[in-house]
Design a protein around this motif. Structure first.
Motif, PDB file in Angstrom:
ATOM      1  N   ARG A 106      23.668 -26.816 -30.169  1.00 25.25           N
ATOM      2  CA  ARG A 106      23.692 -25.152 -29.933  1.00 25.25           C
ATOM      3  C   ARG A 106      25.490 -24.905 -29.596  1.00 25.25           C
ATOM      4  O   ARG A 106      25.786 -23.763 -29.499  1.00 25.25           O
ATOM      5  CB  ARG A 106      22.473 -24.935 -29.383  1.00 25.25           C
ATOM      6  N   ARG A 110      30.241 -22.884 -29.442  1.00 22.53           N
ATOM      7  CA  ARG A 110      31.346 -22.686 -28.490  1.00 22.53           C
ATOM      8  C   ARG A 110      32.329 -23.898 -28.078  1.00 22.53           C
ATOM      9  O   ARG A 110      33.537 -23.381 -28.154  1.00 22.53           O
ATOM     10  CB  ARG A 110      30.367 -22.663 -27.043  1.00 22.53           C
ATOM     11  N   ARG A 113      35.255 -22.942 -30.409  1.00 27.83           N
ATOM     12  CA  ARG A 113      36.142 -22.091 -29.956  1.00 27.83           C
ATOM     13  C   ARG A 113      37.699 -22.527 -29.624  1.00 27.83           C
ATOM     14  O   ARG A 113      38.831 -22.817 -29.052  1.00 27.83           O
ATOM     15  CB  ARG A 113      35.761 -20.907 -29.239  1.00 27.83           C
ATOM     16  N   LEU A 159      29.657 -24.108 -20.141  1.00 28.49           N
ATOM     17  CA  LEU A 159      28.178 -23.519 -19.849  1.00 28.49           C
ATOM     18  C   LEU A 159      28.099 -24.490 -18.502  1.00 28.49           C
ATOM     19  O   LEU A 159      27.100 -25.250 -18.741  1.00 28.49           O
ATOM     20  CB  LEU A 159      27.369 -23.583 -20.677  1.00 28.49           C
ATOM     21  N   SER A 161      26.253 -24.155 -15.629  1.00 29.61           N
ATOM     22  CA  SER A 161      24.993 -24.537 -15.022  1.00 29.61           C
ATOM     23  C   SER A 161      24.400 -25.427 -16.340  1.00 29.61           C
ATOM     24  O   SER A 161      23.265 -26.446 -15.658  1.00 29.61           O
ATOM     25  CB  SER A 161      24.410 -23.838 -15.041  1.00 29.61           C
ATOM     26  N   VAL A 162      24.122 -25.572 -17.202  1.00 31.61           N
ATOM     27  CA  VAL A 162      23.274 -26.778 -18.264  1.00 31.61           C
ATOM     28  C   VAL A 162      24.008 -27.985 -17.624  1.00 31.61           C
ATOM     29  O   VAL A 162      23.034 -28.827 -18.803  1.00 31.61           O
ATOM     30  CB  VAL A 162      23.802 -25.635 -19.638  1.00 31.61           C
ATOM     31  N   MET A 165      21.801 -30.526 -16.776  1.00 28.60           N
ATOM     32  CA  MET A 165      20.871 -31.024 -17.588  1.00 28.60           C
ATOM     33  C   MET A 165      21.115 -31.932 -19.156  1.00 28.60           C
ATOM     34  O   MET A 165      19.878 -32.333 -19.040  1.00 28.60           O
ATOM     35  CB  MET A 165      20.309 -29.534 -18.275  1.00 28.60           C
TER      36      MET A 165
ATOM     37  N   ASP B  91      26.178 -16.695 -19.785  1.00 31.13           N
ATOM     38  CA  ASP B  91      25.775 -17.283 -20.870  1.00 31.13           C
ATOM     39  C   ASP B  91      25.007 -18.672 -20.447  1.00 31.13           C
ATOM     40  O   ASP B  91      23.861 -18.908 -21.338  1.00 31.13           O
ATOM     41  CB  ASP B  91      27.299 -18.105 -21.418  1.00 31.13           C
ATOM     42  N   ASP B  92      25.401 -18.954 -19.918  1.00 28.68           N
ATOM     43  CA  ASP B  92      24.306 -20.169 -18.999  1.00 28.68           C
ATOM     44  C   ASP B  92      22.850 -19.339 -19.223  1.00 28.68           C
ATOM     45  O   ASP B  92      21.917 -20.268 -19.340  1.00 28.68           O
ATOM     46  CB  ASP B  92      24.738 -20.839 -17.512  1.00 28.68           C
ATOM     47  N   GLU B  95      21.109 -20.040 -21.959  1.00 23.05           N
ATOM     48  CA  GLU B  95      21.188 -20.943 -23.043  1.00 23.05           C
ATOM     49  C   GLU B  95      19.670 -21.730 -22.290  1.00 23.05           C
ATOM     50  O   GLU B  95      19.211 -22.239 -22.941  1.00 23.05           O
ATOM     51  CB  GLU B  95      22.264 -21.462 -23.057  1.00 23.05           C
ATOM     52  N   MET B  96      19.873 -21.857 -20.455  1.00 21.09           N
ATOM     53  CA  MET B  96      18.979 -22.197 -20.096  1.00 21.09           C
ATOM     54  C   MET B  96      17.404 -21.488 -20.709  1.00 21.09           C
ATOM     55  O   MET B  96      16.619 -21.915 -20.633  1.00 21.09           O
ATOM     56  CB  MET B  96      18.658 -21.243 -18.726  1.00 21.09           C
ATOM     57  N   ARG B  98      16.484 -20.628 -23.565  1.00 22.91           N
ATOM     58  CA  ARG B  98      15.810 -21.249 -24.352  1.00 22.91           C
ATOM     59  C   ARG B  98      15.737 -22.907 -24.601  1.00 22.91           C
ATOM     60  O   ARG B  98      15.003 -23.103 -24.765  1.00 22.91           O
ATOM     61  CB  ARG B  98      17.713 -21.516 -25.547  1.00 22.91           C
ATOM     62  N   ILE B  99      16.447 -22.936 -23.195  1.00 20.56           N
ATOM     63  CA  ILE B  99      15.978 -24.471 -22.971  1.00 20.56           C
ATOM     64  C   ILE B  99      14.780 -24.378 -22.912  1.00 20.56           C
ATOM     65  O   ILE B  99      14.216 -25.116 -23.264  1.00 20.56           O
ATOM     66  CB  ILE B  99      16.664 -25.227 -22.052  1.00 20.56           C
ATOM     67  N   GLU B 230      21.561 -16.808 -30.792  1.00 22.23           N
ATOM     68  CA  GLU B 230      22.534 -17.687 -30.359  1.00 22.23           C
ATOM     69  C   GLU B 230      23.567 -15.956 -29.757  1.00 22.23           C
ATOM     70  O   GLU B 230      23.902 -15.287 -31.020  1.00 22.23           O
ATOM     71  CB  GLU B 230      23.127 -18.342 -31.263  1.00 22.23           C
ATOM     72  N   ASP B 231      23.935 -16.479 -28.518  1.00 21.04           N
ATOM     73  CA  ASP B 231      24.765 -15.309 -28.466  1.00 21.04           C
ATOM     74  C   ASP B 231      26.340 -15.456 -28.778  1.00 21.04           C
ATOM     75  O   ASP B 231      27.114 -16.107 -28.678  1.00 21.04           O
ATOM     76  CB  ASP B 231      24.484 -14.862 -27.181  1.00 21.04           C
ATOM     77  N   ILE B 232      26.892 -14.320 -28.817  1.00 22.23           N
ATOM     78  CA  ILE B 232      28.734 -13.833 -28.882  1.00 22.23           C
ATOM     79  C   ILE B 232      28.670 -14.318 -30.249  1.00 22.23           C
ATOM     80  O   ILE B 232      28.364 -15.676 -30.667  1.00 22.23           O
ATOM     81  CB  ILE B 232      29.778 -14.331 -27.614  1.00 22.23           C
TER      82      ILE B 232
END
Lengths: 232, 232
Positions: A106, A110, A113, A159, A161-162, A165, B91-92, B95-96, B98-99, B230-232
């Motif tokens: 995923r 991003r 970009r 990202l 915060s991710v 993980m 954004d984070d 995604e969190m 989704r996880i 998925e965003d953006i």
DNA sequence: TATCGCTATATTATCGATAATGAAACGGAG
DNA sequence: CTCCGTTTCATTATCGATAATATAGCGATA
């Protein structure tokens, strides 16, 4: 030399020479290495004072390192009882692979970009380092560079915060792979495989890049039959 | 009273009365609460000695709590510089989600294998607790029980290494939700929604249970338009 | 002989003080 | 006025010692 994480590790991996750079990090890195390589096998007991003596530092310093290791899921701390090396089970490992695959897949749109020549050359260099480590049969160093590669790439997705993980997944993947492979000899191949990802990115093709990373993740470790599918 | 994690939190939430139960845990729980509620806003600086004074404990104790918070991704520690409350970006958060959705969805088939009357009644009780918290408008307590519910459920999947990842997701989800909702008033509804999951499990229908949890996760927080995509 | 409470012990948890460090404030040279 | 080296300061990092605690082992009791 721009990745903070890689720096961290080098800071203590190079410990042979100097010995500055946060004492607790040295302990952390060394113990992590021993756990990943199985020198400290699953279920082994770790006593704070013993480690402190071994590294010539205080209990508090060891303590900090152990807490960090428990964050990574490499050890489990039981109050007033001790610290134990975490188990490495196949089911967990498989699920971690899936999580990692999803996160990295995923992230690619991003990443694309922000993908530029700077990042590209950094990653290229990391691949070269992987090759070098592979040629020296230094499995652990190879995993260190592999981690650096994937985290550095993921950083472009912005990202924060991710990130931890993903890092956790990578650590578990590598540990499981090392612990469950009788010195496999395709190390160099492992390094080379990363080039496909870089190529797809350079092409600017999001779909292709996503497919490349997904394929990469599901194939690096030739776990049992099919890792991708839900097991049992 | 069987869930170790819930116990932890109650141990210090009940701090008004006694004050045993690991000093550092009290600090950890209190700071976590303040960060989640925005009392300590993103980017705020946390100084170890100030906290120590406030809680009447030593710097080492605070230090341990802060390290634990950084594991959760709630603060960031910069060497010799200080500890800062982590940013909470959309954004984070997405995604969190989704996880989390993937982890919990995939876990259901495993959970079902061990789902029995004991777990069922435990979870039922937790839902009742959620309702009670909702009626008192205690948002934070509600999230605490929500976390307990999902973690307790996930524990049945017996994937110990994955658990901390789910926990991290839950914390982030809750924080983002609390920080970005002007005191929404569907708290009770949030509690009730968990019953659908329990019902599907009681039915023994894996597919239905998986769908229930996936739906649950993607709908609790009515983030922007479509969180799932998925965003953006 | 099985059970219960007590004690001994290994280990972590906490403390208070000192050392190390990075950044910002300062000041002099150009 | 700006740049660069130095000092000062806020803050963490580390230390060594002491307190707290969970478990295991022991012994008495029924």
């Amino acid at each position: 030399m721009t990745n903070e994480n890689l720096d961290k590790q080098q800071g203590s991996t190079t410990a042979s020479g100097r010995r500055s750079a946060k004492r607790s990090l040295t302990v952390y890195d060394d113990l992590q290495r021993e756990i990943m390589l199985g020198v400290l096998p699953p279920m082994a007991t770790i006593v704070e004072m013993e480690i402190a003596e071994r590294f010539g530092c205080s209990q508090s310093t060891v303590r900090e390192a152990l807490i960090a290791l428990s964050n990574d899921g490499l050890v489990e701390r039981r109050s007033h009882r001790g610290t134990f090396v975490a188990d490495a089970r196949a089911d967990d490992a498989h699920e971690m692979i899936r999580i990692r695959r999803d996160i990295e897949s995923r992230s690619m749109v991003r990443v694309l970009r922000r993908f530029g020549s700077l990042l590209r050359s950094e990653l290229s260099e990391t691949i070269e380092n992987m090759k070098a480590a592979a040629m020296q049969d230094d499995v652990y160093q190879l995993t260190l560079y592999d981690r650096a590669f994937h985290l550095n790439l993921f950083d472009a997705a912005d990202l924060p915060s991710v990130r931890p993980m993903l890092q956790r997944c990578l650590i578990h993947n590598h540990r499981f792979k090392i612990l469950n492979s009788g010195s496999q000899r395709d190390l160099y191949e492992t390094a080379v495989r990363h080039e496909a990802i870089l190529d797809a990115l350079a092409e600017g093709n999001a779909k292709k890049a996503t497919a490349a990373i997904a394929h990469h993740v599901t194939t690096i470790a030739e776990f049992g039959p099919d890792i991708t599918e839900e097991d049992i």
